[in-house]
Write a protein that holds these residues in place. Structure first.
Motif, PDB file in Angstrom:
ATOM      1  N   VAL A  11       9.019 -10.608   1.801  1.00 45.93           N
ATOM      2  CA  VAL A  11      10.408 -10.348   1.379  1.00 45.93           C
ATOM      3  C   VAL A  11      10.630 -10.880  -0.040  1.00 45.93           C
ATOM      4  O   VAL A  11      11.158 -10.189  -0.921  1.00 45.93           O
ATOM      5  N   MET A  12      10.206 -12.112  -0.275  1.00 45.39           N
ATOM      6  CA  MET A  12      10.422 -12.703  -1.609  1.00 45.39           C
ATOM      7  C   MET A  12       9.592 -11.970  -2.666  1.00 45.39           C
ATOM      8  O   MET A  12      10.087 -11.702  -3.766  1.00 45.39           O
ATOM      9  N   ALA A  13       8.344 -11.616  -2.326  1.00 43.15           N
ATOM     10  CA  ALA A  13       7.489 -10.906  -3.291  1.00 43.15           C
ATOM     11  C   ALA A  13       8.112  -9.561  -3.660  1.00 43.15           C
ATOM     12  O   ALA A  13       8.079  -9.137  -4.815  1.00 43.15           O
ATOM     13  N   PHE A  36      16.779 -18.494  -0.480  1.00 44.69           N
ATOM     14  CA  PHE A  36      16.280 -17.698  -1.608  1.00 44.69           C
ATOM     15  C   PHE A  36      17.358 -16.690  -1.990  1.00 44.69           C
ATOM     16  O   PHE A  36      17.957 -16.059  -1.120  1.00 44.69           O
ATOM     17  N   ASN A  37      17.641 -16.529  -3.297  1.00 42.34           N
ATOM     18  CA  ASN A  37      18.658 -15.550  -3.686  1.00 42.34           C
ATOM     19  C   ASN A  37      18.216 -14.726  -4.902  1.00 42.34           C
ATOM     20  O   ASN A  37      17.113 -14.913  -5.430  1.00 42.34           O
ATOM     21  N   GLN A  38      19.090 -13.827  -5.316  1.00 42.78           N
ATOM     22  CA  GLN A  38      18.751 -12.875  -6.378  1.00 42.78           C
ATOM     23  C   GLN A  38      18.454 -13.582  -7.709  1.00 42.78           C
ATOM     24  O   GLN A  38      17.586 -13.143  -8.460  1.00 42.78           O
ATOM     25  N   ASN A  39      19.163 -14.673  -7.978  1.00 41.89           N
ATOM     26  CA  ASN A  39      18.863 -15.418  -9.211  1.00 41.89           C
ATOM     27  C   ASN A  39      17.454 -15.990  -9.165  1.00 41.89           C
ATOM     28  O   ASN A  39      16.761 -16.030 -10.180  1.00 41.89           O
ATOM     29  N   ASP A  40      17.031 -16.432  -7.986  1.00 41.52           N
ATOM     30  CA  ASP A  40      15.653 -16.925  -7.844  1.00 41.52           C
ATOM     31  C   ASP A  40      14.670 -15.778  -8.100  1.00 41.52           C
ATOM     32  O   ASP A  40      13.657 -15.946  -8.769  1.00 41.52           O
ATOM     33  N   ALA A  41      14.987 -14.605  -7.540  1.00 47.79           N
ATOM     34  CA  ALA A  41      14.095 -13.447  -7.721  1.00 47.79           C
ATOM     35  C   ALA A  41      13.924 -13.125  -9.207  1.00 47.79           C
ATOM     36  O   ALA A  41      12.819 -12.877  -9.687  1.00 47.79           O
ATOM     37  N   LYS A  42      15.014 -13.171  -9.949  1.00 51.87           N
ATOM     38  CA  LYS A  42      14.954 -12.854 -11.384  1.00 51.87           C
ATOM     39  C   LYS A  42      14.166 -13.919 -12.153  1.00 51.87           C
ATOM     40  O   LYS A  42      13.345 -13.609 -13.012  1.00 51.87           O
ATOM     41  N   ARG A  43      14.463 -15.160 -11.842  1.00 53.19           N
ATOM     42  CA  ARG A  43      13.805 -16.278 -12.540  1.00 53.19           C
ATOM     43  C   ARG A  43      12.301 -16.257 -12.266  1.00 53.19           C
ATOM     44  O   ARG A  43      11.487 -16.397 -13.178  1.00 53.19           O
ATOM     45  N   GLN A  57       0.814  -1.222   0.000  1.00 53.54           N
ATOM     46  CA  GLN A  57       0.000   0.000   0.000  1.00 53.54           C
ATOM     47  C   GLN A  57       0.843   1.265   0.000  1.00 53.54           C
ATOM     48  O   GLN A  57       0.351   2.342   0.326  1.00 53.54           O
ATOM     49  N   ASP A  58       2.125   1.149  -0.306  1.00 49.61           N
ATOM     50  CA  ASP A  58       2.982   2.342  -0.279  1.00 49.61           C
ATOM     51  C   ASP A  58       4.146   2.157  -1.250  1.00 49.61           C
ATOM     52  O   ASP A  58       4.450   1.038  -1.663  1.00 49.61           O
ATOM     53  N   SER A  59       4.753   3.283  -1.609  1.00 56.67           N
ATOM     54  CA  SER A  59       6.025   3.298  -2.336  1.00 56.67           C
ATOM     55  C   SER A  59       5.976   2.533  -3.670  1.00 56.67           C
ATOM     56  O   SER A  59       4.978   2.529  -4.362  1.00 56.67           O
ATOM     57  N   ILE A  60       7.087   1.870  -3.970  1.00 54.35           N
ATOM     58  CA  ILE A  60       7.270   1.294  -5.312  1.00 54.35           C
ATOM     59  C   ILE A  60       6.215   0.228  -5.616  1.00 54.35           C
ATOM     60  O   ILE A  60       5.665   0.169  -6.717  1.00 54.35           O
ATOM     61  N   LEU A  61       5.917  -0.619  -4.650  1.00 53.37           N
ATOM     62  CA  LEU A  61       4.954  -1.681  -4.940  1.00 53.37           C
ATOM     63  C   LEU A  61       3.547  -1.121  -5.158  1.00 53.37           C
ATOM     64  O   LEU A  61       2.790  -1.634  -5.982  1.00 53.37           O
ATOM     65  N   LYS A  62       3.196  -0.073  -4.452  1.00 49.45           N
ATOM     66  CA  LYS A  62       1.882   0.542  -4.685  1.00 49.45           C
ATOM     67  C   LYS A  62       1.812   1.117  -6.104  1.00 49.45           C
ATOM     68  O   LYS A  62       0.829   0.922  -6.819  1.00 49.45           O
ATOM     69  N   ARG A  63       2.882   1.793  -6.506  1.00 48.62           N
ATOM     70  CA  ARG A  63       2.909   2.356  -7.871  1.00 48.62           C
ATOM     71  C   ARG A  63       2.827   1.226  -8.900  1.00 48.62           C
ATOM     72  O   ARG A  63       2.156   1.355  -9.924  1.00 48.62           O
ATOM     73  N   ALA A  64       3.497   0.122  -8.615  1.00 49.26           N
ATOM     74  CA  ALA A  64       3.481  -1.009  -9.549  1.00 49.26           C
ATOM     75  C   ALA A  64       2.073  -1.601  -9.653  1.00 49.26           C
ATOM     76  O   ALA A  64       1.649  -2.043 -10.725  1.00 49.26           O
ATOM     77  N   ILE A  65       1.357  -1.601  -8.547  1.00 52.49           N
ATOM     78  CA  ILE A  65      -0.026  -2.107  -8.568  1.00 52.49           C
ATOM     79  C   ILE A  65      -0.916  -1.126  -9.332  1.00 52.49           C
ATOM     80  O   ILE A  65      -1.699  -1.520 -10.199  1.00 52.49           O
TER      81      ILE A  65
END
Ligand code: SAM
Length: 229
Positions: free
Chosen positions: A146-148, A93-100, A18-26
């Motif tokens: 965190v993962m989302a 969980f790592n950055q490669n997982d986040a990208k994939r 409900q705030d910041s970057i994720l809110k704008r993305a929604i």
């Protein structure tokens, strides 16, 4: 990309969107989210979703029935559902997982509570399982959020400037070099002088060297010999 959270406590997650970057993305329809509550699926007349462990031991476990019914409904509504269980006892969980995972259409996070989830649920429904660190949280809500968040940054369009993703920590198994902004001097502390001279090739070499030093210091396991030559 839609995130589906299966959780007994949606209020722990929702404010983050409900705030910041994720809110704008929604608001711009790059990402979306929804909640399913296992309690809405329990057949227990007291609406219980947990029971004592069969093998004994302290604490309660989330029972299979509400989660089976809930996840069957989610899968029947969406053939793209990709189901992830945050678990302390899983690979990190790592950055490669986040990208994939940013390329998936619908990620479903199943948030454990109490002492966790009956293993049969995980065996039947998990596409993947992840830990976010070597410690025990009270529930899967924070871990899922965190993962989302980390996945969302890699969904096309979410970050205004996609270049932000290129020079970040964990790219090429390196940590980001130290960064500075103005003023050049602040309370007798100055920025790295070379950064001010405008020679982009020198700055790039220096940043690469600093990046390697920082990685060797904080995360020596990340740097391979080949990359530090
Ligand atoms: N008894 C479990 C164990 O020893 O592995 C811990 C259960 S924990 C109290 C409850 C829930 O929090 C878990 O089912 C999981 O969903 C979540 N959780 C706890 N720590 C986590 C971590 N480090 N990473 C991801 N999820 C975690």
């Amino acid at each position: 990309m839609k995130f589906t959270f299966v959780t007994l406590f949606p209020n722990l997650i929702e404010p983050y969107f409900q705030d910041s970057i994720l809110k704008r993305a929604i608001d711009s329809n790059f990402i979306d989210y929804e909640f399913y509550n296992p309690r809405d699926y329990t057949t227990n007349k007291h609406l219980k979703v947990d029971k004592q462990m069969i093998s004994g031991g302290a604490g309660m476990l989330m029972t299979p029935q509400p989660l089976f019914d809930c996840l069957d409904e989610i899968k029947s509504k969406n053939e793209d559902a990709y189901i992830i269980f945050p678990l302390a006892a899983a690979k990190p969980f790592n950055q490669n997982d986040a990208k994939r995972l940013a390329k998936k259409k619908n990620i479903v996070f199943v948030c454990g509570r109490y002492e966790g989830i009956d293993e049969r649920v995980i065996e039947k429904y998990a596409n993947e399982v992840f830990s976010i660190g070597e410690y025990i949280l009270t529930g899967g809500e924070l871990a899922s959020t965190v993962m989302a968040d980390a996945i969302s940054r890699n969904v096309e369009g979410v970050l205004g400037n996609a270049d932000s993703l290129v020079m970040e920590s964990y790219e090429n198994n390196l940590l980001e070099a130290p960064s500075f902004t103005k003023p050049e001097n602040f309370q007798n502390l100055s920025v790295v002088k070379e950064f001010l001279k405008g020679n982009h090739s020198k700055i790039s070499d220096l940043k690469n060297g600093l990046s390697i030093c920082k990685t060797r210091y904080f995360r020596p396991g990340l740097v391979t010999n080949k990359k530090t030559k």
